[in-house]
Design a protein around this motif. Structure first.
Motif, PDB file in Angstrom:
ATOM      1  N   ARG A 245      51.233  73.010 -15.858  1.00 31.31           N
ATOM      2  CA  ARG A 245      51.294  72.065 -14.732  1.00 31.31           C
ATOM      3  C   ARG A 245      50.739  70.693 -15.146  1.00 31.31           C
ATOM      4  N   LEU A 246      49.727  70.686 -15.977  1.00 33.13           N
ATOM      5  CA  LEU A 246      49.211  69.404 -16.472  1.00 33.13           C
ATOM      6  C   LEU A 246      50.256  68.690 -17.329  1.00 33.13           C
ATOM      7  N   LEU A 247      50.983  69.456 -18.148  1.00 35.32           N
ATOM      8  CA  LEU A 247      52.042  68.852 -18.951  1.00 35.32           C
ATOM      9  C   LEU A 247      53.138  68.268 -18.069  1.00 35.32           C
ATOM     10  N   ASP A 248      53.445  68.957 -16.972  1.00 35.15           N
ATOM     11  CA  ASP A 248      54.469  68.450 -16.052  1.00 35.15           C
ATOM     12  C   ASP A 248      54.032  67.118 -15.437  1.00 35.15           C
ATOM     13  N   LYS A 249      52.744  66.974 -15.122  1.00 35.52           N
ATOM     14  CA  LYS A 249      52.245  65.714 -14.564  1.00 35.52           C
ATOM     15  C   LYS A 249      52.331  64.585 -15.586  1.00 35.52           C
ATOM     16  N   ARG A 250      52.111  64.907 -16.892  1.00 30.83           N
ATOM     17  CA  ARG A 250      52.187  63.875 -17.924  1.00 30.83           C
ATOM     18  C   ARG A 250      53.632  63.465 -18.185  1.00 30.83           C
ATOM     19  N   LEU A 251      54.567  64.398 -18.003  1.00 29.06           N
ATOM     20  CA  LEU A 251      55.979  64.070 -18.238  1.00 29.06           C
ATOM     21  C   LEU A 251      56.517  63.157 -17.144  1.00 29.06           C
ATOM     22  N   GLN A 252      56.132  63.427 -15.904  1.00 28.09           N
ATOM     23  CA  GLN A 252      56.574  62.658 -14.740  1.00 28.09           C
ATOM     24  C   GLN A 252      58.103  62.555 -14.731  1.00 28.09           C
ATOM     25  N   LYS A 253      58.645  61.337 -14.655  1.00 26.71           N
ATOM     26  CA  LYS A 253      60.097  61.151 -14.616  1.00 26.71           C
ATOM     27  C   LYS A 253      60.649  60.639 -15.942  1.00 26.71           C
ATOM     28  N   GLN A 254      59.849  60.748 -17.003  1.00 28.89           N
ATOM     29  CA  GLN A 254      60.312  60.273 -18.304  1.00 28.89           C
ATOM     30  C   GLN A 254      61.231  61.312 -18.950  1.00 28.89           C
ATOM     31  N   GLN A 255      62.033  60.867 -19.881  1.00 30.15           N
ATOM     32  CA  GLN A 255      62.867  61.802 -20.622  1.00 30.15           C
ATOM     33  C   GLN A 255      62.040  62.585 -21.627  1.00 30.15           C
ATOM     34  N   TYR A 256      61.058  61.912 -22.251  1.00 33.82           N
ATOM     35  CA  TYR A 256      60.194  62.555 -23.241  1.00 33.82           C
ATOM     36  C   TYR A 256      58.746  62.183 -22.936  1.00 33.82           C
ATOM     37  N   LEU A 284      58.001  77.241 -15.884  1.00 37.24           N
ATOM     38  CA  LEU A 284      58.231  75.819 -16.129  1.00 37.24           C
ATOM     39  C   LEU A 284      58.818  75.156 -14.898  1.00 37.24           C
ATOM     40  N   THR A 285      58.472  73.903 -14.698  1.00 40.39           N
ATOM     41  CA  THR A 285      59.045  73.129 -13.599  1.00 40.39           C
ATOM     42  C   THR A 285      60.447  72.668 -13.989  1.00 40.39           C
ATOM     43  N   PRO A 286      61.277  72.275 -13.025  1.00 43.36           N
ATOM     44  CA  PRO A 286      62.628  71.785 -13.360  1.00 43.36           C
ATOM     45  C   PRO A 286      62.610  70.629 -14.356  1.00 43.36           C
ATOM     46  N   ALA A 287      61.592  69.747 -14.252  1.00 34.91           N
ATOM     47  CA  ALA A 287      61.510  68.614 -15.185  1.00 34.91           C
ATOM     48  C   ALA A 287      61.250  69.111 -16.607  1.00 34.91           C
ATOM     49  N   LEU A 288      60.371  70.122 -16.752  1.00 37.50           N
ATOM     50  CA  LEU A 288      60.086  70.656 -18.081  1.00 37.50           C
ATOM     51  C   LEU A 288      61.280  71.425 -18.647  1.00 37.50           C
ATOM     52  N   VAL A 289      62.026  72.102 -17.775  1.00 37.29           N
ATOM     53  CA  VAL A 289      63.213  72.823 -18.247  1.00 37.29           C
ATOM     54  C   VAL A 289      64.248  71.837 -18.779  1.00 37.29           C
ATOM     55  N   ALA A 290      64.463  70.745 -18.044  1.00 38.94           N
ATOM     56  CA  ALA A 290      65.416  69.727 -18.497  1.00 38.94           C
ATOM     57  C   ALA A 290      64.929  69.064 -19.788  1.00 38.94           C
ATOM     58  N   TRP A 291      63.605  68.801 -19.854  1.00 43.00           N
ATOM     59  CA  TRP A 291      63.055  68.212 -21.091  1.00 43.00           C
ATOM     60  C   TRP A 291      63.241  69.163 -22.269  1.00 43.00           C
ATOM     61  N   ARG A 292      63.033  70.451 -22.057  1.00 40.24           N
ATOM     62  CA  ARG A 292      63.140  71.419 -23.150  1.00 40.24           C
ATOM     63  C   ARG A 292      64.566  71.467 -23.707  1.00 40.24           C
ATOM     64  N   LYS A 293      65.568  71.316 -22.842  1.00 36.47           N
ATOM     65  CA  LYS A 293      66.953  71.314 -23.307  1.00 36.47           C
ATOM     66  C   LYS A 293      67.235  70.073 -24.161  1.00 36.47           C
ATOM     67  N   ARG A 294      66.690  68.919 -23.736  1.00 38.25           N
ATOM     68  CA  ARG A 294      66.894  67.689 -24.527  1.00 38.25           C
ATOM     69  C   ARG A 294      66.182  67.782 -25.864  1.00 38.25           C
ATOM     70  N   ALA A 295      64.948  68.310 -25.853  1.00 39.88           N
ATOM     71  CA  ALA A 295      64.192  68.405 -27.103  1.00 39.88           C
ATOM     72  C   ALA A 295      64.813  69.391 -28.067  1.00 39.88           C
ATOM     73  N   LYS A 296      65.440  70.456 -27.539  1.00 41.95           N
ATOM     74  CA  LYS A 296      66.040  71.462 -28.415  1.00 41.95           C
ATOM     75  C   LYS A 296      67.180  70.889 -29.245  1.00 41.95           C
ATOM     76  N   LEU A 297      67.872  69.902 -28.691  1.00 39.14           N
ATOM     77  CA  LEU A 297      68.952  69.274 -29.444  1.00 39.14           C
ATOM     78  C   LEU A 297      68.438  68.530 -30.668  1.00 39.14           C
ATOM     79  N   VAL A 298      67.165  68.099 -30.607  1.00 41.42           N
ATOM     80  CA  VAL A 298      66.579  67.340 -31.726  1.00 41.42           C
ATOM     81  C   VAL A 298      65.893  68.282 -32.728  1.00 41.42           C
TER      82      VAL A 298
END
Length: 301
Positions: A245-256, A284-298
Motif C-alpha cells: 500500500r505504501l508503494l501504491d501511494k508513491r506510484l500515484q498517477k505516474q507511469q513509473y 495489488l491495487t489496479p495502479a500497481l497491476v497496470a504498472w507491473r504490465k508496463r515494467a514487464k515489457l522492459v
C-alpha cells in the motif's frame, strides 16, 4: 621606564645576495628613518607610485605573453586536427563532478532462496545501453541450487553480451549466506548488503539515463528503494500488504516510480515482488497491476 640590558650579544648578520631586495614603502618607517615627516611622505609616495607602475607594466607583459602562447597552442591544435575546445564536459562532470575510475569486477554472494532478480531485470532493461556480464558459480556450501536458480541462470545466458557497449563484469556465487552481499573491492573485504543497495550501486555506475542522483526525484527514488528493503524483511502477509500500500501511494498517477521513464526504483520494486510469492495480484491495487504490465515489457521477467 627602566632600561633593560641586551641579553643576547650583537651579531653581524650577512644578508644573502641571491634574494630580491624589497623597497620600504611604509610612510611611518621612512619618517622614522629620515626624521622628517614631510620629506619622508613625499619620497615614500613617489617610490610607491614608481613601484606600482612597474608592477602593472610587468603584469601587462605577462598577460601579453600568455595571449601569444594561447594563440600558438591554437595553431598547433589546428595543425594536428585536435578539438579546439578549451574545456570538454566529461562523464564525471555529468555525474555531479564525481571522479570516475575504471570499474573493477564485482562479486555477489547470494543464496538460491533469495535470487537477485534485479540482475536479470537490469541486464534486460539496459540491453541497448550497458552490458552486465554475469557469470555464475556454486560454492561448496551448496549441494544443489534448485530449479528456480537454474532457470535464473538460463535466462541470464539468453541475454547477449554486446562488446561495443560499456561493461561491468559480475560474478554471482551461490552460497549458503544469510544476506545477498556484493564485494566491489578486490583488495579489501567491504561488502554491500542487500539487493536494494546493490541496485543503488549499479545505478550509479550504469548508463546515464538511470543515474538518479542529479534528478529532482532523487529522494523519491531512494524512498521507494527503502520501502523495497523493508518489504523483503516482512515476516507476515499483513505487513507485506501494508508495504505494498505504501508503494501504491508513491506510484500515484505516474507511469513509473521515477516519473514518465523507467528507473532503478522500478527495478527494485519489480524484483522485490517476484521474491514475495505470498503477495499475489489480488493484493495489488489496479495502479500497481497496470504498472507491473508496463515494467514487464522492459525487464522481460
Amino acid at each position: 621606564m627602566y632600561e633593560l640590558k641586551t641579553l643576547l650579544p650583537q651579531f653581524d648578520i650577512k644578508l644573502p645576495t641571491c634574494m630580491y631586495h624589497l623597497k620600504n614603502v611604509s610612510l611611518a618607517a621612512d619618517s622614522l628613518a629620515s626624521g622628517s615627516s614631510t620629506s619622508a611622505s613625499t619620497s615614500a609616495s613617489t617610490s610607491s607610485c614608481d613601484d606600482t607602475a612597474s608592477v602593472a607594466a610587468r603584469q601587462e607583459k605577462v598577460l601579453k605573453q600568455l595571449e601569444d602562447l594561447k594563440a600558438q597552442l591554437g595553431q598547433i591544435r589546428a595543425g594536428l586536427g585536435v578539438c579546439g575546445k578549451t574545456f570538454q564536459h566529461t562523464t564525471a562532470f555529468q555525474n555531479g563532478g564525481l571522479k570516475e575510475v575504471p570499474l573493477q569486477d564485482v562479486v555477489i554472494n547470494g543464496h538460491p532462496n533469495f535470487i537477485p532478480y534485479a540482475l536479470l531485470a537490469l541486464k534486460n532493461a539496459w540491453r541497448d545501453l550497458y552490458t552486465i556480464d554475469v557469470k555464475t558459480f556454486t560454492h561448496s556450501t551448496m549441494a544443489d541450487i534448485g530449479p528456480a536458480a537454474r532457470e535464473f541462470e538460463a535466462n541470464l545466458a539468453k541475454v547477449p553480451v554486446n562488446p561495443a557497449l560499456p561493461k561491468i563484469s559480475v560474478t554471482l556465487i551461490w552460497k549458503n549466506c544469510e544476506h545477498t552481499e556484493m564485494i566491489s573491492s578486490p583488495t579489501m573485504y567491504v561488502p554491500i548488503y542487500g539487493e536494494v543497495n546493490i541496485i543503488r550501486y549499479l545505478g550509479r555506475v550504469g548508463p546515464a539515463q538511470y543515474r538518479y542522483e542529479g534528478s529532482p526525484l532523487c529522494n523519491e527514488i531512494d524512498l521507494v528503494l527503502d520501502i523495497c528493503y523493508q518489504l523483503l524483511r516482512c515476516n507476515t502477509h499483513k505487513t507485506q500488504v501494508a508495504m505494498v500500500r505504501l508503494l501504491d501511494k508513491r506510484l500515484q498517477k505516474q507511469q513509473y516510480f521515477g516519473g514518465a521513464q523507467m528507473s532503478v526504483a522500478d527495478i527494485g520494486v519489480y524484483s522485490s515482488l517476484i521474491r514475495m510469492p505470498a503477495v499475489t495480484e489480488k493484493d495489488l491495487t489496479p495502479a500497481l497491476v497496470a504498472w507491473r504490465k508496463r515494467a514487464k515489457l522492459v525487464v522481460q521477467i
